[in-house]
Design a protein around this motif. Structure first.
Motif, PDB file in Angstrom:
ATOM      1  N   ASN A 270       0.615  -1.241   0.079  1.00 27.49           N
ATOM      2  CA  ASN A 270       0.193   0.223   0.003  1.00 27.49           C
ATOM      3  C   ASN A 270       0.714   1.435  -0.081  1.00 27.49           C
ATOM      4  OD1 ASN A 270      -2.711   1.134  -0.138  1.00 27.49           O
ATOM      5  ND2 ASN A 270      -2.791   1.485   1.770  1.00 27.49           N
ATOM      6  N   GLY A 271       1.872   1.070  -0.674  1.00 27.44           N
ATOM      7  CA  GLY A 271       2.757   2.534  -1.236  1.00 27.44           C
ATOM      8  C   GLY A 271       2.519   3.113  -2.282  1.00 27.44           C
ATOM      9  N   VAL A 272       2.661   4.355  -2.422  1.00 26.20           N
ATOM     10  CA  VAL A 272       2.604   5.194  -3.548  1.00 26.20           C
ATOM     11  C   VAL A 272       3.360   4.713  -4.831  1.00 26.20           C
ATOM     12  CG1 VAL A 272       2.367   7.359  -4.664  1.00 26.20           C
ATOM     13  CG2 VAL A 272       1.430   7.048  -2.701  1.00 26.20           C
ATOM     14  N   ASN A 273       4.678   4.521  -4.273  1.00 27.59           N
ATOM     15  CA  ASN A 273       5.815   4.020  -5.014  1.00 27.59           C
ATOM     16  C   ASN A 273       6.190   2.559  -5.221  1.00 27.59           C
ATOM     17  OD1 ASN A 273       6.920   3.934  -2.859  1.00 27.59           O
ATOM     18  ND2 ASN A 273       8.645   5.309  -2.999  1.00 27.59           N
ATOM     19  N   ALA A 274       5.275   1.995  -4.839  1.00 29.26           N
ATOM     20  CA  ALA A 274       5.403   0.335  -4.506  1.00 29.26           C
ATOM     21  C   ALA A 274       4.711  -0.522  -5.561  1.00 29.26           C
ATOM     22  CB  ALA A 274       5.522  -0.059  -3.327  1.00 29.26           C
ATOM     23  N   ILE A 275       4.924  -1.358  -6.455  1.00 30.11           N
ATOM     24  CA  ILE A 275       4.172  -2.219  -7.238  1.00 30.11           C
ATOM     25  C   ILE A 275       3.425  -3.174  -6.084  1.00 30.11           C
ATOM     26  CG2 ILE A 275       3.825  -4.140  -8.624  1.00 30.11           C
ATOM     27  CD1 ILE A 275       6.312  -2.719 -10.105  1.00 30.11           C
ATOM     28  N   PRO A 276       2.183  -3.345  -5.791  1.00 28.04           N
ATOM     29  CA  PRO A 276       1.954  -4.264  -4.775  1.00 28.04           C
ATOM     30  C   PRO A 276       2.443  -5.558  -4.811  1.00 28.04           C
ATOM     31  CG  PRO A 276      -0.130  -3.048  -5.709  1.00 28.04           C
ATOM     32  CD  PRO A 276       1.243  -2.865  -6.844  1.00 28.04           C
ATOM     33  N   SER A 277       2.295  -6.241  -3.616  1.00 28.60           N
ATOM     34  CA  SER A 277       2.546  -7.693  -3.576  1.00 28.60           C
ATOM     35  C   SER A 277       1.180  -8.543  -3.625  1.00 28.60           C
ATOM     36  CB  SER A 277       3.227  -8.037  -2.432  1.00 28.60           C
ATOM     37  OG  SER A 277       2.848  -7.789  -1.230  1.00 28.60           O
ATOM     38  N   LEU A 278       0.281  -7.894  -3.026  1.00 30.10           N
ATOM     39  CA  LEU A 278      -1.311  -8.652  -2.870  1.00 30.10           C
ATOM     40  C   LEU A 278      -2.278  -7.435  -2.971  1.00 30.10           C
ATOM     41  CD1 LEU A 278      -2.957 -11.208  -1.887  1.00 30.10           C
ATOM     42  CD2 LEU A 278      -2.666 -10.289   0.547  1.00 30.10           C
ATOM     43  N   VAL A 279      -3.317  -7.802  -3.652  1.00 32.60           N
ATOM     44  CA  VAL A 279      -4.320  -7.103  -3.697  1.00 32.60           C
ATOM     45  C   VAL A 279      -5.697  -8.035  -3.324  1.00 32.60           C
ATOM     46  CG1 VAL A 279      -6.106  -5.709  -5.044  1.00 32.60           C
ATOM     47  CG2 VAL A 279      -3.475  -5.388  -5.272  1.00 32.60           C
ATOM     48  N   ARG A 280      -6.330  -7.575  -2.433  1.00 31.27           N
ATOM     49  CA  ARG A 280      -7.247  -8.402  -1.907  1.00 31.27           C
ATOM     50  C   ARG A 280      -8.931  -7.785  -2.207  1.00 31.27           C
ATOM     51  NH1 ARG A 280      -5.564 -10.344   3.158  1.00 31.27           N
ATOM     52  NH2 ARG A 280      -4.942 -12.244   2.072  1.00 31.27           N
ATOM     53  N   GLY A 281      -9.544  -8.040  -2.773  1.00 29.48           N
ATOM     54  CA  GLY A 281     -10.718  -7.426  -3.096  1.00 29.48           C
ATOM     55  C   GLY A 281     -12.097  -8.321  -2.757  1.00 29.48           C
ATOM     56  N   TRP A 282     -13.285  -8.036  -2.280  1.00 26.96           N
ATOM     57  CA  TRP A 282     -14.562  -8.526  -1.660  1.00 26.96           C
ATOM     58  C   TRP A 282     -15.573  -8.403  -2.769  1.00 26.96           C
ATOM     59  CZ3 TRP A 282     -10.578  -6.864   1.533  1.00 26.96           C
ATOM     60  CH2 TRP A 282     -10.393  -8.146   2.565  1.00 26.96           C
ATOM     61  N   LEU A 283     -16.150  -9.321  -3.231  1.00 22.50           N
ATOM     62  CA  LEU A 283     -17.157  -9.047  -4.181  1.00 22.50           C
ATOM     63  C   LEU A 283     -18.307  -9.633  -3.376  1.00 22.50           C
ATOM     64  CD1 LEU A 283     -18.432  -9.530  -7.100  1.00 22.50           C
ATOM     65  CD2 LEU A 283     -17.893 -12.048  -7.023  1.00 22.50           C
ATOM     66  N   ASP A 284     -19.506  -8.831  -3.890  1.00 22.60           N
ATOM     67  CA  ASP A 284     -20.772  -8.953  -3.401  1.00 22.60           C
ATOM     68  C   ASP A 284     -21.499  -9.181  -4.720  1.00 22.60           C
ATOM     69  OD1 ASP A 284     -23.712  -8.027  -3.268  1.00 22.60           O
ATOM     70  OD2 ASP A 284     -23.094  -7.727  -1.022  1.00 22.60           O
ATOM     71  N   SER A 285     -22.261 -10.259  -4.751  1.00 24.65           N
ATOM     72  CA  SER A 285     -23.052 -10.603  -5.650  1.00 24.65           C
ATOM     73  C   SER A 285     -24.545 -11.213  -5.474  1.00 24.65           C
ATOM     74  CB  SER A 285     -22.244 -11.922  -6.720  1.00 24.65           C
ATOM     75  OG  SER A 285     -22.855 -11.863  -7.800  1.00 24.65           O
ATOM     76  N   ARG A 286     -25.319 -10.801  -6.239  1.00 25.58           N
ATOM     77  CA  ARG A 286     -26.835 -11.185  -6.163  1.00 25.58           C
ATOM     78  C   ARG A 286     -27.574 -11.487  -7.508  1.00 25.58           C
ATOM     79  NH1 ARG A 286     -27.794  -7.947  -0.620  1.00 25.58           N
ATOM     80  NH2 ARG A 286     -25.579  -7.266  -0.277  1.00 25.58           N
ATOM     81  N   ALA A 287     -28.696 -12.032  -7.294  1.00 21.07           N
ATOM     82  CA  ALA A 287     -29.238 -12.450  -8.683  1.00 21.07           C
ATOM     83  C   ALA A 287     -30.675 -12.928  -8.196  1.00 21.07           C
ATOM     84  CB  ALA A 287     -28.739 -13.792  -9.377  1.00 21.07           C
ATOM     85  N   ALA A 288     -31.632 -12.930  -9.275  1.00 15.19           N
ATOM     86  CA  ALA A 288     -32.999 -13.184  -8.982  1.00 15.19           C
ATOM     87  C   ALA A 288     -32.929 -14.686  -8.571  1.00 15.19           C
ATOM     88  CB  ALA A 288     -33.799 -12.984 -10.254  1.00 15.19           C
ATOM     89  N   ASP A 289     -32.268 -15.766  -9.127  1.00 16.91           N
ATOM     90  CA  ASP A 289     -32.387 -17.008  -8.760  1.00 16.91           C
ATOM     91  C   ASP A 289     -30.881 -17.692  -8.673  1.00 16.91           C
ATOM     92  OD1 ASP A 289     -31.233 -18.458 -11.488  1.00 16.91           O
ATOM     93  OD2 ASP A 289     -32.866 -16.824 -12.097  1.00 16.91           O
ATOM     94  N   GLU A 290     -30.901 -18.932  -8.035  1.00 14.23           N
ATOM     95  CA  GLU A 290     -29.744 -19.578  -7.663  1.00 14.23           C
ATOM     96  C   GLU A 290     -28.782 -19.755  -8.771  1.00 14.23           C
ATOM     97  OE1 GLU A 290     -28.853 -19.981  -4.652  1.00 14.23           O
ATOM     98  OE2 GLU A 290     -30.822 -19.923  -3.459  1.00 14.23           O
ATOM     99  N   ASP A 291     -29.465 -20.363  -9.899  1.00 11.80           N
ATOM    100  CA  ASP A 291     -28.563 -20.495 -11.138  1.00 11.80           C
ATOM    101  C   ASP A 291     -27.784 -19.551 -11.822  1.00 11.80           C
ATOM    102  OD1 ASP A 291     -29.369 -23.220 -10.884  1.00 11.80           O
ATOM    103  OD2 ASP A 291     -30.914 -23.366 -12.374  1.00 11.80           O
ATOM    104  N   THR A 292     -28.589 -18.260 -11.807  1.00 13.26           N
ATOM    105  CA  THR A 292     -27.960 -17.124 -12.268  1.00 13.26           C
ATOM    106  C   THR A 292     -26.880 -16.801 -11.492  1.00 13.26           C
ATOM    107  OG1 THR A 292     -30.073 -16.338 -13.400  1.00 13.26           O
ATOM    108  CG2 THR A 292     -28.467 -14.700 -13.159  1.00 13.26           C
ATOM    109  N   LEU A 293     -26.936 -16.648 -10.132  1.00 13.57           N
ATOM    110  CA  LEU A 293     -26.075 -16.311  -9.382  1.00 13.57           C
ATOM    111  C   LEU A 293     -24.867 -17.355  -9.421  1.00 13.57           C
ATOM    112  CD1 LEU A 293     -24.954 -14.576  -6.862  1.00 13.57           C
ATOM    113  CD2 LEU A 293     -25.966 -16.148  -5.275  1.00 13.57           C
TER     114      LEU A 293
END
Length: 404
Positions: A270-293
């Protein structure tokens, strides 16, 4: 009540609320709930999972054993910089509806409860509806003890600091067996009511179902390096893979009529002048039915893996939570809609404690009109007249269920 609660956990810079589980603001909210219960002469209880209950008409073990109590309420915690209405409107309206029923001399024939469920938003520990999941057995003590916040504080540590015993948490079937129906009032998180034609305008709707939804953690592992000396072709930059995955999620959701959001990200170092070693992102996903999700999430995982190969980045995906589709009890739902003069039935993509509890007991939800549809934001808002209409509707529903 609204005025007394409005300043708790509010940040001046954003105007939003930071009422996180087992924090100082949460403690203040819980003190407010207890004071409201005691001011009305209600029997106050704190259960093993930190959920707060206020009871009217529970006078003996026989009352509890009958399993016909009617309960209403919601939650008082918030997302980061959340709005004033999501959760608190349901708790305030519950007390106000009881006041209204008492004023008109309603005679309760079954116990009535008001509840504040702990940690509904999951803002601190990453898992939504912790209080109701624990009580209903959807979350084990072991799983709960493994939760930790962004500072590394575990759920047990946070509970202990707030004066609650973390070793006591777990399923609470005896308490839930008291309840014959749970009705949660909530601000609408969308504009379905506001968008209706004037002739059909309604302040209050009834929930029909909650879309299946879940949260997935994506770990993108690359190689840390100097931003000013590392050639572009020599980089293993996980931020590129993360960015490509975010765009892929948007496209897959659009094509499927679903929803997919990366709303939280952590970067190392998390440094301005550093290429990251790790990026961790959290996905929230929702859909009208189970198969689509399932299809949407699988496509996003595939896109992340393919982009990772191009970038020299390793991708790991961990499912942190998954809630199946919730069909609210049709008999209860339809009865309430008829009682409210044919109130419209509305599906939603938002999860709620009522959805978690629906696997254990009959539940229903009322939605109060939201003129902008904005939620999880300081701009979240409902007109006072619509809030009052919500109280009136909830009072009528409770009278029909608890004053037979």
């Amino acid at each position: 009540m609204w005025r007394d609660l409005s300043s708790v956990g509010r940040y001046k810079d954003s105007g939003g609320y930071r009422r996180y589980a087992w924090s100082g603001a949460d403690t203040d909210c819980r003190a407010w709930f207890r004071a409201q219960a005691e001011a009305r002469g209600l029997a106050y209880e704190l259960d093993r999972n930190g959920n707060q209950w206020a009871w009217l008409g529970v006078t003996s073990a026989e009352d509890i054993a009958l399993g016909n109590a009617v309960v209403t309420g919601s939650h008082l915690d918030s997302v980061p910089d959340g709005g004033a209405f999501d959760g608190p409107l349901g708790v305030v309206s519950a007390f106000a509806a009881l006041d209204r029923l008492r004023e008109r001399g309603a005679h309760f024939t079954v116990p009535l409860g008001i509840v504040n469920f702990q940690d509904e938003e999951g803002a601190r520990f990453g898992l939504a509806c912790v209080g109701s999941r624990l009580s209903s057995g959807g979350l084990t003590q072991k799983q709960a003890h493994a939760l930790r916040d962004g500072d590394g504080v575990t759920l047990p540590q946070a509970m202990e600091r707030a004066g609650h015993d973390p070793d006591a948490i777990g399923p609470d079937p005896e308490r839930l067996s008291r309840i014959g129906a749970f009705v949660e009032l909530h601000i609408e998180q969308g504009r379905a009511l506001a968008a209706r034609a004037d002739a059909d305008a309604r302040s209050v709707g009834v929930a029909s179902a909650i879309w299946p939804h879940g949260r997935w953690r994506f770990d993108f592992e690359g190689e840390a390096n100097h931003a000013g000396t590392t050639r572009i072709e020599d980089r293993r930059d996980p931020m590129l893979t993360y960015a490509g995955t975010v765009l892929a999620a948007r496209e897959e959701a659009r094509l499927s009529g679903a929803l997919a959001t990366f709303g939280k990200v952590a970067v190392e170092p998390n440094g301005v002048n550093a290429i990251p070693s790790l990026v961790r992102g959290w996905l929230d996903s929702r859909a009208a039915d189970e198969d689509t999700l399932a299809t949407v999430v699988a496509a996003i995982e595939k896109a992340a893996g393919e982009r990772g190969k191009l970038d020299g980045v390793q991708v790991r995906v961990t499912r942190e939570s998954r809630t199946p589709v919730v069909e609210f009890a049709h008999d209860l739902r339809d009865r309430i809609a008829r009682q409210l003069g044919g109130a419209p039935l509305l599906p939603t993509g938002a999860g709620h404690d009522a959805g978690i509890l629906s696997a254990s007991l009959p539940t229903a939800m009322l939605y109060v009109r939201n003129p902008t549809g904005v939620s999880h934001s300081p701009a979240e808002f409902a007109q006072e007249d619509d809030c009052v209409a919500g109280i009136a509707a909830l009072a009528d529903v409770l009278e029909g269920l608890a004053c037979r």
